[in-house]
Enzyme design. Structure first.
Site, PDB file in Angstrom:
ATOM      1  N   CYS A   8       1.000  -1.141  -0.161  1.00 43.91           N
ATOM      2  CA  CYS A   8      -0.035   0.043   0.134  1.00 43.91           C
ATOM      3  C   CYS A   8       0.770   1.331   0.151  1.00 43.91           C
ATOM      4  O   CYS A   8       2.084   1.207   0.355  1.00 43.91           O
ATOM      5  CB  CYS A   8      -0.814   0.036   1.149  1.00 43.91           C
ATOM      6  SG  CYS A   8      -1.818  -1.336   1.361  1.00 43.91           S
ATOM      7  N   ARG A  33       1.371   2.044  -6.275  1.00 49.50           N
ATOM      8  CA  ARG A  33       1.394   0.919  -5.006  1.00 49.50           C
ATOM      9  C   ARG A  33      -0.209   0.108  -4.796  1.00 49.50           C
ATOM     10  O   ARG A  33       0.061  -0.638  -4.132  1.00 49.50           O
ATOM     11  CB  ARG A  33       1.830   1.761  -3.709  1.00 49.50           C
ATOM     12  CG  ARG A  33       3.259   2.099  -3.773  1.00 49.50           C
ATOM     13  CD  ARG A  33       3.450   2.642  -2.432  1.00 49.50           C
ATOM     14  NE  ARG A  33       3.784   1.836  -1.680  1.00 49.50           N
ATOM     15  CZ  ARG A  33       5.067   0.969  -1.345  1.00 49.50           C
ATOM     16  NH1 ARG A  33       5.922   1.183  -2.090  1.00 49.50           N
ATOM     17  NH2 ARG A  33       4.826   0.140  -0.314  1.00 49.50           N
ATOM     18  N   TRP A  83      -3.752  -1.760  -2.207  1.00 49.09           N
ATOM     19  CA  TRP A  83      -3.523  -2.767  -3.221  1.00 49.09           C
ATOM     20  C   TRP A  83      -4.209  -3.964  -2.349  1.00 49.09           C
ATOM     21  O   TRP A  83      -3.161  -4.485  -1.761  1.00 49.09           O
ATOM     22  CB  TRP A  83      -2.211  -2.889  -3.817  1.00 49.09           C
ATOM     23  CG  TRP A  83      -2.165  -4.011  -4.759  1.00 49.09           C
ATOM     24  CD1 TRP A  83      -1.551  -5.323  -4.243  1.00 49.09           C
ATOM     25  CD2 TRP A  83      -2.547  -4.184  -6.043  1.00 49.09           C
ATOM     26  NE1 TRP A  83      -1.331  -6.175  -5.411  1.00 49.09           N
ATOM     27  CE2 TRP A  83      -2.164  -5.850  -6.327  1.00 49.09           C
ATOM     28  CE3 TRP A  83      -3.098  -3.451  -7.042  1.00 49.09           C
ATOM     29  CZ2 TRP A  83      -2.256  -6.090  -7.787  1.00 49.09           C
ATOM     30  CZ3 TRP A  83      -3.442  -3.903  -8.320  1.00 49.09           C
ATOM     31  CH2 TRP A  83      -2.952  -5.254  -8.562  1.00 49.09           C
ATOM     32  N   ASN A 109       0.451  -0.607   6.268  1.00 51.37           N
ATOM     33  CA  ASN A 109       0.888  -1.608   5.191  1.00 51.37           C
ATOM     34  C   ASN A 109       1.565  -2.676   5.868  1.00 51.37           C
ATOM     35  O   ASN A 109       2.239  -2.778   6.734  1.00 51.37           O
ATOM     36  CB  ASN A 109       1.766  -0.624   4.310  1.00 51.37           C
ATOM     37  CG  ASN A 109       2.480  -1.297   3.324  1.00 51.37           C
ATOM     38  OD1 ASN A 109       2.057  -2.445   2.563  1.00 51.37           O
ATOM     39  ND2 ASN A 109       3.612  -0.932   2.857  1.00 51.37           N
ATOM     40  N   GLY A 110       1.305  -3.934   5.371  1.00 51.73           N
ATOM     41  CA  GLY A 110       1.934  -4.842   5.801  1.00 51.73           C
ATOM     42  C   GLY A 110       0.650  -6.036   6.299  1.00 51.73           C
ATOM     43  O   GLY A 110      -0.434  -5.946   5.894  1.00 51.73           O
ATOM     44  N   GLU A 497      10.345 -16.992 -23.065  1.00 52.88           N
ATOM     45  CA  GLU A 497       9.936 -15.688 -22.313  1.00 52.88           C
ATOM     46  C   GLU A 497      10.754 -14.345 -22.894  1.00 52.88           C
ATOM     47  O   GLU A 497      10.334 -13.250 -23.092  1.00 52.88           O
ATOM     48  CB  GLU A 497       9.791 -16.114 -20.984  1.00 52.88           C
ATOM     49  CG  GLU A 497       9.518 -14.740 -20.218  1.00 52.88           C
ATOM     50  CD  GLU A 497       8.161 -14.188 -20.056  1.00 52.88           C
ATOM     51  OE1 GLU A 497       7.289 -14.712 -21.093  1.00 52.88           O
ATOM     52  OE2 GLU A 497       8.125 -12.949 -19.499  1.00 52.88           O
ATOM     53  N   LYS A 501       9.699 -11.077 -24.413  1.00 53.57           N
ATOM     54  CA  LYS A 501       9.792  -9.646 -24.148  1.00 53.57           C
ATOM     55  C   LYS A 501      10.359  -8.801 -25.097  1.00 53.57           C
ATOM     56  O   LYS A 501      10.213  -7.756 -25.263  1.00 53.57           O
ATOM     57  CB  LYS A 501      10.830  -9.918 -22.945  1.00 53.57           C
ATOM     58  CG  LYS A 501      10.327 -10.251 -21.655  1.00 53.57           C
ATOM     59  CD  LYS A 501       9.465  -9.187 -20.832  1.00 53.57           C
ATOM     60  CE  LYS A 501       8.414  -9.706 -19.994  1.00 53.57           C
ATOM     61  NZ  LYS A 501       7.365 -10.544 -20.527  1.00 53.57           N
ATOM     62  N   GLU A 504       7.885  -7.823 -27.947  1.00 53.53           N
ATOM     63  CA  GLU A 504       6.711  -7.026 -27.382  1.00 53.53           C
ATOM     64  C   GLU A 504       7.439  -5.549 -27.079  1.00 53.53           C
ATOM     65  O   GLU A 504       6.460  -4.600 -27.466  1.00 53.53           O
ATOM     66  CB  GLU A 504       5.860  -7.482 -26.296  1.00 53.53           C
ATOM     67  CG  GLU A 504       6.751  -7.518 -24.979  1.00 53.53           C
ATOM     68  CD  GLU A 504       5.699  -7.991 -23.810  1.00 53.53           C
ATOM     69  OE1 GLU A 504       4.644  -8.007 -23.846  1.00 53.53           O
ATOM     70  OE2 GLU A 504       6.223  -8.977 -23.037  1.00 53.53           O
ATOM     71  N   HIS A 520      17.112 -29.245 -36.496  1.00 57.21           N
ATOM     72  CA  HIS A 520      15.872 -29.775 -37.229  1.00 57.21           C
ATOM     73  C   HIS A 520      15.404 -28.616 -38.275  1.00 57.21           C
ATOM     74  O   HIS A 520      14.352 -28.674 -38.557  1.00 57.21           O
ATOM     75  CB  HIS A 520      14.882 -30.498 -36.371  1.00 57.21           C
ATOM     76  CG  HIS A 520      15.338 -31.354 -35.783  1.00 57.21           C
ATOM     77  ND1 HIS A 520      15.628 -32.779 -36.138  1.00 57.21           N
ATOM     78  CD2 HIS A 520      15.567 -31.637 -34.113  1.00 57.21           C
ATOM     79  CE1 HIS A 520      16.037 -33.597 -35.346  1.00 57.21           C
ATOM     80  NE2 HIS A 520      15.966 -32.970 -34.100  1.00 57.21           N
ATOM     81  N   LYS A 623      -2.363  -3.697 -20.907  1.00 54.67           N
ATOM     82  CA  LYS A 623      -2.126  -4.426 -19.538  1.00 54.67           C
ATOM     83  C   LYS A 623      -3.096  -5.738 -19.602  1.00 54.67           C
ATOM     84  O   LYS A 623      -2.716  -6.678 -18.899  1.00 54.67           O
ATOM     85  CB  LYS A 623      -2.143  -3.527 -18.585  1.00 54.67           C
ATOM     86  CG  LYS A 623      -1.254  -4.327 -17.046  1.00 54.67           C
ATOM     87  CD  LYS A 623       0.052  -4.450 -17.322  1.00 54.67           C
ATOM     88  CE  LYS A 623       0.452  -5.586 -16.248  1.00 54.67           C
ATOM     89  NZ  LYS A 623       1.815  -6.148 -16.546  1.00 54.67           N
TER      90      LYS A 623
END
Ligand code: F6R
Length: 628
Positions: A8, A33, A83, A109-110, A497, A501, A504, A520, A623
């Protein structure tokens, strides 16, 4: 009752300006955050004015306009942006939380790990709770300590009351506390969660990140572990939880305002790459208790897990690659067949599903339409669905039988980084939960695998030490026309991956191959100077894999490729074949993707940056992909 874990944003202020304006500006800069809810508390004379609202900060501002901002006149205040990862992001769970008199307000926060016991204790003395949160216990405890209703002996002393409460709290937390009777101070505390003080002219700030006050001052102080700070207009005073003076670290912030929103980074993606150790640690935290793996919202019994006879992982893009990685571990640990499917293909090919099939739907956003449709299809066929998701309450977890949340925190950069690593960790937890329920691993083996996973944040932290080297390499590769990526075993999905990256972000042709497939066909692509990134397995792990890859590198080098080798530190056998060598720490084979992916993320971002592209917002992408 649910536990609310969070990443947060927190801000507190005492000064000469209107606290509401300062706090709202601060929250705006901390919104990266989390934006599940926002709230403020202002000491408005003899009472606290508190407002909080689920959703983005804009919702809170609209609400403040509705109720009128006049009631929030005052120069001492605080705010919070949340969050949520567990528990519903609704108004009643939004911060600040108050005691029963409304004279104390707390943002947090936590996680307060012993809050169930504390809540029980408070309820036993007649305290009524208004939320599901752990935070609210802190508000009631501070209130009782300050009013002399407990045996802390801190009546009328807010800092001493906060210290007394902190001594009772277990877990990680940043707390900021304000009391209606103390209009000239705000008290904050921290343990294993960020908190910085900002020193202005006749005004002082506390925040989870300097971004919140950078507009007003660059003079900051970093708090240490288990410290309490009291801020007033004239400055600050720091003690430990027992009231002893405590050392702090003053520093000057060197970023400008726009960078501040990205925590001093040029772009969010780099910040998120650096947050990966924390994302992994948060994803694993709390999932091994009393010698057992525990999932989050497990609406499937151990018997259900025992009955599973086949696993599908369905996902898109990077999340799909996290499933490809997990296949190696889940099959190895559980002896169950695991199929990894692109969610967009899954329901169109009539997959064989029944009630003993476990479908693991992996999605950072929890909104991806292809994955959601795959979930619906699986459930129609009576399969059980477990969602691995980074967004609390999103559609995919809502429509699944069970959920395991990745606690990567908000991922703003469109290209997935920290969520991807967290997905691998979460998928591994699913594998361990299955192995535990089915008895294919002894409890001590499950414990060992978990503890190896737990060591990964440290290993990833170490890989972050290669960022400068990789950025330099990225700049030198920015004119390339194409890049190939090769790997074997778990290194193969890492190659995929790495290529994704690069495609994109840098709009460059990139392909990932299983190294054994090279001969091959793809070897025909190799030409003089073509960069080829090779993800080496550990020489101490499966020796055969290692020696096969060494042969593959020498083959491509002989044909003129420029070899960029990601290898375990101390792996001298690859050195002669590596035009560029990036060393990563030695970790168990199945965990290698967690370290070897990191340089590939940095490489793609830096090539994109050097080519002048927006790293956080690549063209044509979003996103959250809510169309099929
Ligand atoms: C790549 C990337 C995408 C996502 C994919 C799935 O960097 O971010 O490939 O991984 O769109 O998204 P989620 O995980 O939200 O379902």
């Amino acid at each position: 009752m649910v536990t609310l874990l969070r990443v947060c944003g927190i801000v507190g202020y005492v000064g000469h300006r209107q606290a509401l304006d300062v706090v709202l500006d601060g929250l705006r800069r901390l919104e990266y955050r989390g934006y599940d809810s926002a709230g403020v508390a202002v000491n408005a004379g003899d009472a606290l004015a508190v407002e909080r609202k689920a959703g983005r900060l804009a919702n809170l501002e609209a609400r403040l306009d509705e109720v009128g901002r006049e009631g929030f006149a005052g120069t001492t205040g605080m705010g919070h942006t949340r969050w949520a990862t567990h528990g519903p992001p609704v108004d009643r769970n939004s911060h600040p939380h108050s005691d029963m008199t409304g004279r104390v307000a707390v943002v947090h926060n936590g996680i307060i790990e012993n809050f169930v016991a504390l809540r029980g204790e408070l309820e036993a003395v007649g305290v009524e709770f208004a939320s599901d949160t752990d935070t609210e216990t802190a508000a009631h405890l501070v209130s009782r300590a300050y009013s002399g209703l407990d045996d802390s002996g801190t009546k009328g002393d807010l800092p001493a009351s906060v210290r007394a409460v902190c001594r009772r709290l277990e877990g990680a937390f940043t707390l900021v506390v304000t009391h209606a009777d103390e209009p000239d101070q705000v008290v904050a505390a921290r343990r294993s969660s960020p908190l910085v003080v900002g020193l202005g002219e006749g005004e002082t700030f506390v925040a989870s990140d300097v971004a919140a006050f950078i507009e007003h001052t660059r003079d900051a102080v970093e708090l240490g572990q288990d410290q309490v700070v009291v801020i007033t207009r004239d400055g600050y005073d720091v003690t430990d939880f027992h009231g002893e003076p405590a050392p702090v670290k003053p520093f000057q912030v060197t970023w400008d305002l726009s960078a501040a929103e990205k925590g001093g980074h040029e772009y969010f993606m780099l910040k998120e790459i650096e947050e990966q150790p924390e994302a992994l640690a948060n994803t694993l935290r709390g999932h091994f208790t009393e010698g057992r793996i525990v999932l989050d919202e497990q609406r499937m019994s151990d018997q259900d897990l025992r009955d599973v006879d086949k696993v599908f992982v369905v996902a898109c893009g990077s999340a799909y690659h996290s499933g490809l990685v997990a296949k190696y571990a889940i099959e190895h640990w559980t002896r169950l067949p695991v199929e990894v499917e692109l969610a967009s293909e899954f329901r169109y090919r009539d997959p064989v599903l029944d009630r003993d099939t476990l479908v693991v739907a992996v999605s950072q956003s929890g909104e991806t339409a292809d994955t959601l449709e795959a979930v619906r299809h699986a459930r129609e066929q009576k399969a059980r669905v477990l969602a691995v998701c980074n967004t609390n309450g999103a559609q995919i977890p809502r429509e699944s039988d069970a959920v395991l949340y990745t606690h990567a925190g908000p991922e703003i950069g469109v290209a997935s980084t920290k969520a991807f690593l967290a997905q691998i960790a979460a998928n591994y937890l699913v594998g361990l939960a299955l192995a535990q329920a089915r008895g294919t691993k002894y409890p001590d083996e499950v414990a060992r695998e978990f503890h190896e996973l737990e060591a990964m944040p440290q290993a990833v932290q170490q890989v972050l030490g290669t960022i400068d080297q990789v950025r330099d390499l990225g700049r030198r590769l920015s004119d390339s026309r194409a890049v190939l990526f090769l790997g074997r075993h778990v290194g193969f999905p890492v190659a995929l991956e790495g290529a994704l990256k690069l495609k994109e972000l840098a709009y460059m042709h990139a392909e990932g191959f299983a190294a054994g497939e090279l001969k091959h066909g793809p070897i025909a692509l190799i030409e003089e100077g073509l960069p080829v990134v090779v993800i080496m397995p550990s020489p101490k792990g499966r020796a055969v894999l290692h020696s096969k890859l060494v042969s593959n590198i020498s083959e491509i080098q002989a044909r003129g490729a420029r070899t960029i080798v990601i290898a375990e530190e101390g792996d001298e056998t690859v050195r002669p074949f590596a035009d560029e060598l990036i060393e990563v720490p030695a970790v168990p084979t199945l965990l290698q993707p967690l370290v070897s992916t990191v340089p590939l993320q940095v490489l793609a971002a830096e090539i994109a940056r050097s080519r002048g592209y927006d790293v956080d917002k690549p063209r044509n992408l979003a996103k959250s992909v809510t169309v099929e």
